[in-house]
Scaffold this motif. Sequence first.
Motif, PDB file in Angstrom:
ATOM      1  N   PRO A 167      11.987   0.247  60.529  1.00 25.20           N
ATOM      2  CA  PRO A 167      12.868   0.717  59.455  1.00 25.20           C
ATOM      3  C   PRO A 167      12.892  -0.272  58.288  1.00 25.20           C
ATOM      4  O   PRO A 167      12.908  -1.488  58.504  1.00 25.20           O
ATOM      5  N   GLY A 168      12.897   0.265  57.094  1.00 25.08           N
ATOM      6  CA  GLY A 168      12.752  -0.573  55.915  1.00 25.08           C
ATOM      7  C   GLY A 168      14.047  -1.217  55.434  1.00 25.08           C
ATOM      8  O   GLY A 168      14.009  -2.233  54.730  1.00 25.08           O
ATOM      9  N   GLY A 169      15.187  -0.622  55.810  1.00 24.55           N
ATOM     10  CA  GLY A 169      16.470  -1.117  55.292  1.00 24.55           C
ATOM     11  C   GLY A 169      16.687  -2.609  55.491  1.00 24.55           C
ATOM     12  O   GLY A 169      16.948  -3.348  54.530  1.00 24.55           O
ATOM     13  N   PRO A 170      16.571  -3.092  56.735  1.00 21.81           N
ATOM     14  CA  PRO A 170      16.808  -4.529  56.966  1.00 21.81           C
ATOM     15  C   PRO A 170      15.807  -5.413  56.214  1.00 21.81           C
ATOM     16  O   PRO A 170      16.167  -6.488  55.739  1.00 21.81           O
ATOM     17  N   LYS A 171      14.555  -4.926  56.104  1.00 28.49           N
ATOM     18  CA  LYS A 171      13.522  -5.726  55.423  1.00 28.49           C
ATOM     19  C   LYS A 171      13.790  -5.796  53.926  1.00 28.49           C
ATOM     20  O   LYS A 171      13.654  -6.860  53.308  1.00 28.49           O
ATOM     21  N   LEU A 172      14.171  -4.680  53.338  1.00 28.96           N
ATOM     22  CA  LEU A 172      14.459  -4.684  51.901  1.00 28.96           C
ATOM     23  C   LEU A 172      15.731  -5.477  51.601  1.00 28.96           C
ATOM     24  O   LEU A 172      15.869  -6.062  50.535  1.00 28.96           O
ATOM     25  N   GLU A 173      16.660  -5.510  52.557  1.00 29.01           N
ATOM     26  CA  GLU A 173      17.881  -6.309  52.355  1.00 29.01           C
ATOM     27  C   GLU A 173      17.509  -7.788  52.216  1.00 29.01           C
ATOM     28  O   GLU A 173      18.021  -8.490  51.351  1.00 29.01           O
ATOM     29  N   ILE A 174      16.583  -8.238  53.045  1.00 25.67           N
ATOM     30  CA  ILE A 174      16.138  -9.639  52.972  1.00 25.67           C
ATOM     31  C   ILE A 174      15.408  -9.896  51.654  1.00 25.67           C
ATOM     32  O   ILE A 174      15.640 -10.912  50.999  1.00 25.67           O
ATOM     33  N   GLU A 175      14.549  -8.943  51.247  1.00 28.48           N
ATOM     34  CA  GLU A 175      13.855  -9.084  49.955  1.00 28.48           C
ATOM     35  C   GLU A 175      14.862  -9.200  48.819  1.00 28.48           C
ATOM     36  O   GLU A 175      14.727 -10.048  47.932  1.00 28.48           O
ATOM     37  N   ALA A 176      15.875  -8.343  48.864  1.00 33.32           N
ATOM     38  CA  ALA A 176      16.869  -8.300  47.771  1.00 33.32           C
ATOM     39  C   ALA A 176      17.589  -9.642  47.624  1.00 33.32           C
ATOM     40  O   ALA A 176      17.947 -10.060  46.519  1.00 33.32           O
ATOM     41  N   GLN A 177      17.770 -10.321  48.751  1.00 32.21           N
ATOM     42  CA  GLN A 177      18.478 -11.612  48.708  1.00 32.21           C
ATOM     43  C   GLN A 177      17.663 -12.694  47.995  1.00 32.21           C
ATOM     44  O   GLN A 177      18.209 -13.684  47.536  1.00 32.21           O
ATOM     45  N   LYS A 178      16.342 -12.469  47.911  1.00 35.93           N
ATOM     46  CA  LYS A 178      15.483 -13.464  47.255  1.00 35.93           C
ATOM     47  C   LYS A 178      15.467 -13.297  45.737  1.00 35.93           C
ATOM     48  O   LYS A 178      14.948 -14.153  45.025  1.00 35.93           O
ATOM     49  N   ALA A 179      15.971 -12.168  45.247  1.00 39.29           N
ATOM     50  CA  ALA A 179      15.839 -11.843  43.821  1.00 39.29           C
ATOM     51  C   ALA A 179      16.772 -12.685  42.970  1.00 39.29           C
ATOM     52  O   ALA A 179      17.822 -13.139  43.424  1.00 39.29           O
ATOM     53  N   ASN A 180      16.360 -12.868  41.728  1.00 37.99           N
ATOM     54  CA  ASN A 180      17.232 -13.470  40.727  1.00 37.99           C
ATOM     55  C   ASN A 180      18.010 -12.317  40.084  1.00 37.99           C
ATOM     56  O   ASN A 180      17.407 -11.429  39.479  1.00 37.99           O
TER      57      ASN A 180
END
Length: 331
Positions: A169-182
């Motif tokens: 499932p992509g939700g948890p993975k995209l949540e981690i990506e989102a935390q890296k964003a400025n």
Amino acid sequence: MILGIECTAHTFGVGVVHKGKVLSNVRDMFTTKSGGIIPMEAAKHHREVAEEVYREALMKAVIDESEIDAIALSNAPGLAPCLLAGMEFAKKKAEQLKVPIVSVNHCIAHLEIARTAGAKDPVLLYVSGANTQIIAYASKKYRIFGETLDIGIGNFIDKFARHTGLGFPGGPKLEIEAQKANPGNYIELPYSVKGMDVSFSGMQTKLQQLYDKGMKIEDLAFSMQETAFAMLVEAAERALAHTGKKELALGGGVACNKRLQEMCRIMCRERKAKFFCPEKSLLVDNGGMIAYLGEIIFSTTFKKGSRSPNENDKVDIRPRERTDQVDVKWK
Ligand code: AMP
Ligand code: MG
């Protein structure tokens, strides 16, 4: 002692509840390496794991099956083959144990389980793979105040994740990506709220186009979460204002997202409402919540002797039942 069976989609779960306490809650989820779930395969999975999940739930609750008074079954709504597999199992056990089956609507179970977190009469923001609804109890029915007009929030997130090769499932993975964003790199995306309804397909297309143009995944994940969750929180706030209720609860797999929880918490603080988020094992699809609502229905509407196990024949699946079609006899 109520045993609950969850079987509406990818998860086969069994939970045991006694006097509002969840004694055990065991799950086995059907997963795929690529693509979405194929209903027939998920149903096959349910048949394969049912007995083992059932045994483990009894063991963890430290009860004997002879102590079970009724079996609660999530007979609606969901994928027909999965519901059938669950019903088959429930009827087999009910016949062996000579107990009645209590039919439970899956969406309402997500709402009522918020009581274990302290909620009394909440507006539920139900955010799962296939379902996205804002539900609350009003004038004798659980009403849908708002919902997605196209794709469910979880499926929308997973679809984008799949497009970027992140897998399911992509939700948890995209949540981690989102935390890296400025946060300064926030990209404006189509924001679509119509009354209390939402839609995600415009944002879906835009995200895929931006990704194909080479935009960074973390910035897209961040912008997607901010935009999609803001839409949901706006609609949920409108439902709170409309119903005059003072409690918001979260349910469904996407409710595991910390940023969504935070946005709900902020909105509730600003309008002096209380926010409730059940623990993770009760947020996702699970048999515990089915047993929990099953116990409420059983203890209020199944008067002693008024329903024998023989009437289990009348229990049937209702794949397309809507939350507001449920005849609420237990309130
Ligand atoms: P459900 O259908 O209720 O079992 O929920 C499954 C959905 O929840 C899937 O679409 C997942 O991608 C999504 N999900 C799970 N964890 C998270 C998370 N942390 N953030 C966003 N979505 C999530
Ligand atoms: Mg669900």
